[in-house]
Structures are given as structure tokens and as C-alpha cells.
Design a protein around this motif. Structure first.
Motif, mmCIF file in Angstrom:
data_model
loop_
_atom_site.group_PDB
_atom_site.id
_atom_site.type_symbol
_atom_site.label_atom_id
_atom_site.label_comp_id
_atom_site.label_asym_id
_atom_site.label_seq_id
_atom_site.Cartn_x
_atom_site.Cartn_y
_atom_site.Cartn_z
ATOM 1 N N ARG A 167 0.771 -1.208 0.045
ATOM 2 C CA ARG A 167 0.039 0.036 0.025
ATOM 3 C C ARG A 167 0.873 1.193 -0.049
ATOM 4 N N ARG A 168 0.359 2.163 -0.501
ATOM 5 C CA ARG A 168 0.894 3.523 -0.479
ATOM 6 C C ARG A 168 -0.124 4.621 -0.112
ATOM 7 N N GLU A 227 3.181 7.319 3.423
ATOM 8 C CA GLU A 227 3.441 6.158 4.026
ATOM 9 C C GLU A 227 3.557 4.862 3.021
ATOM 10 N N THR A 251 3.578 0.427 2.957
ATOM 11 C CA THR A 251 3.643 -0.540 3.678
ATOM 12 C C THR A 251 4.170 -1.709 2.660
ATOM 13 N N GLU A 273 5.594 -5.888 2.315
ATOM 14 C CA GLU A 273 5.345 -7.246 2.788
ATOM 15 C C GLU A 273 6.790 -7.986 2.760
ATOM 16 N N ARG A 275 3.627 -5.544 11.756
ATOM 17 C CA ARG A 275 2.372 -6.503 11.961
ATOM 18 C C ARG A 275 2.903 -7.601 11.383
ATOM 19 N N GLU A 296 4.424 -7.267 7.852
ATOM 20 C CA GLU A 296 4.030 -6.056 7.259
ATOM 21 C C GLU A 296 4.696 -4.997 7.938
ATOM 22 N N VAL A 297 5.612 -4.099 7.179
ATOM 23 C CA VAL A 297 6.260 -2.931 7.827
ATOM 24 C C VAL A 297 5.831 -1.722 6.986
ATOM 25 N N ASP A 298 5.793 -0.595 8.009
ATOM 26 C CA ASP A 298 5.487 0.674 7.645
ATOM 27 C C ASP A 298 6.716 1.610 7.458
ATOM 28 N N TRP A 347 4.363 4.528 16.736
ATOM 29 C CA TRP A 347 4.612 2.979 16.914
ATOM 30 C C TRP A 347 4.760 2.764 18.184
#
Length: 304
Positions: free
Chosen positions: A6-7, A16, A18, A20, A80, A87-89, A144
Motif C-alpha cells: 500500500r501507499r 506512508e 507498507t 510485506e 504487524r 507488514e512493515v510501515d 509505533w
């Protein structure tokens, strides 16, 4: 190697990503990733991942594919996990060719990252209180951290600062009261029960002033400052002021410092920072933001 999921546009300047990734190691708020800001190279087959671009020119950033460009450091903004993947932001603001490239990525593109790296924030003692202070893009590790502290049962409050409302990288769900008292106004922290004071330089949202103006109000209302730990990330001038206020009040604080890092591993020596050292004749020594930090106690940093 991660794949963009995602963006998300956070505000006028911040976005941001995200992604995987499999086998992502354990990480804590305050640690960072070294991100390759160009199409990644696959050593197994000797080709560069196209990322929707089949030529040697990066058509989205408008420049020749810069094969020798150094990685950029980014604070981890969230992790997460499921059984096999994480999943990393990452939160970023476009300031040059590297971040312009990141801003062009779309779901399905590949991202080459190294990390997590560095030393993150420590957990406060039981029954302690925490004040989280974020300035601009410094929101990344602070948001976070708030989630982690709240889950651990730590009582938290927060201050989120920016120059103007449209530069706040958060979702406002309720305007702060005119007198500047803490309200549940930032959605991301309200979800985990953290009250937040918003400050903007021009007063377009919340209290008019700097993050430290918000801190003055907070500390004036805080009746248990001996148990308080302040965690902060943002511009150097803000961190210096936060450290000074905490030092004057005898409050422990931890600062996530921002420096350009060529390698992120302590090899290139490009991210030097002056640290207090009583054993040195000068009273200080050089340390490395990447290897010794990027999180430091406020009383460790010697400001130039």
C-alpha cells in the motif's frame, strides 16, 4: 526484499509505504531500515527488478538509473506479523531524488531494505508515565512506540507538532480545546487510549507554538514528573530544546536522532555525533548515530 502492498498520502508532504517481507527480524520502535532508493538488483539472476520500468532510465524520478546511490535511513513506523510474513510501515517526505523515487512506488513494486538496525527506545519502569513528542516526520517511530507502550500498560500522553495543519502526518478526529489542554484528537493514538496535544507554528490546528510550548503546558499540569520519561523524535532544534527542558526538570528523556547514514553499520563514519564522556579530556567523544543510536539519552548528547 519486500513487496509494496500500500501507499498512503498522510498529508501535503508526507506519505506512508507498507511492504510485506518474509523472515523480518524482531524490531523495536526507534530502530531504522537502510532503503535502496532505486530499482533493486536480483543477484540470483543478474538483472534489476523493473518496478514497472523496463529501461535504464528511471522515468518516474526523471533521472538515469543511479546504480551507485547510497541507501537512505528510515525509522520503522510499524510492524504487524502473521505466520510467515511481516507488514512493515515506512513514513517519508520527498526531499530529493531518493525519496522522490520512493514516492513513485505502487503496489507490487519491489523494495530492497536492510535491517532492522541501530538501538531503539527502552521500555519505562513499571507504573511509569510516558510523554511522546513528535515533530513532523519524527512521528514515524513515536506513533509505533505509543502503540507498544499502551499495549504494555504504560500511561501515555503525546504531543504532535508541525509547522501547519496540512503538514501533520496524522488523522485529526477532534479539534483540541482553545486552551491547549490534551484531548483525544489524533486518531492513531486515540485508538489505543493516548491523549494528544497538537501544536502548529501558525496556530492552524491546536495550540499555536512549538512542541516545547506544548511540553511547558503539560509539565505544568503533571503532578508526577519524577516517574515521567519523555520520548522524542523530530528536527534537531526540537530535540535540543526537549533535552534542555528535561535536564532542567530532572526528567529522563530519550531522543531518536536524525543523521544522514551512508552505510548504517558504522563503517563509513558519516553520521558522527558528539557524546558526553567524563573520561575524555574534552568531556566528550565522537559516537556514531547508526551504531551507538539512533536513540540516545538526552544527557548523552553534546550539542554543537
Amino acid at each position: 526484499m519486500g513487496r509494496i502492498l500500500r501507499r498512503h498520502e498522510l498529508c501535503r508532504a508526507h506519505f506512508e509505504l507498507t511492504f510485506e517481507v518474509e523472515g523480518f527480524p524482531a524490531a523495536v520502535p526507534g530502530q531504522f531500515l537502510q532503503v535502496l532508493c532505486r530499482p533493486p538488483f536480483d543477484d540470483r539472476v543478474g538483472v534489476r527488478f523493473p518496478n514497472n520500468n523496463q529501461t535504464g532510465t528511471d522515468s518516474r524520478s526523471g533521472c538515469e538509473d543511479p546504480g551507485s546511490v547510497l541507501r537512505r535511513p528510515f525509522s520503522i513506523a510499524g510492524v504487524r506479523r502473521n505466520r510467515t510474513c511481516a507488514e512493515v510501515d515506512l513514513l517519508a517526505r520527498v526531499v530529493g531524488a531518493g525519496t522522490l523515487y520512493l514516492a513513485s512506488l505502487v503496489p507490487g513494486d519491489m523494495l530492497d531494505v536492510m535491517g532492522p538496525m541501530g538501538r531503539g527506545f527502552s521500555m519505562p519502569k513499571p507504573r511509569a508515565r510516558a510523554l511522546l513528542v513528535a515533530g513532523g516526520v519524527g512521528w514515524a517511530p513515536i506513533g509505533w512506540l505509543g502503540e507498544r507502550l499502551s499495549t504494555a500498560g504504560v500511561t501515555c500522553d503525546a504531543i504532535c507538532a508541525a509547522a501547519t495543519r496540512d503538514l501533520l502526518p496524522v488523522s485529526i478526529i477532534k479539534e483540541p480545546s482553545p486552551d491547549g489542554e490534551n484531548t483525544l484528537c489524533v486518531d492513531e493514538l486515540a485508538r489505543v487510549g493516548i491523549r494528544t496535544m497538537v501544536t502548529t507554528d501558525d496556530g492552524s490546528c491546536g495550540l499555536q507554538g512549538l512542541a516545547t510550548d506544548g511540553m511547558k503546558r503539560y509539565l505544568a499540569m503533571c503532578d508526577d514528573s519524577p516517574s515521567l520519561t519523555v520520548y522524542a523524535c523530530g528536527p534537531s532544534a526540537m530535540l535540543r530544546a526537549v533535552a534542555s527542558m528535561c535536564g532542567d526538570s530532572g526528567i529522563r528523556c530519550e531522543l531518536a536522532m536524525e543523521r544522514m547514514m551512508g552505510c548504517g553499520m558504522g563503517t563509513c563514519q558519516s553520521c558522527v555525533i558528539r557524546l558526553a564522556d567524563d573520561s575524555s579530556a574534552e568531556g566528550w567523544r565522537y559516537g556514531l548515530c547508526c551504531a551507538d543510536g539512533p536513540v540516545f539519552r538526552g544527557d548523552q548528547v553534546v550539542w554543537g
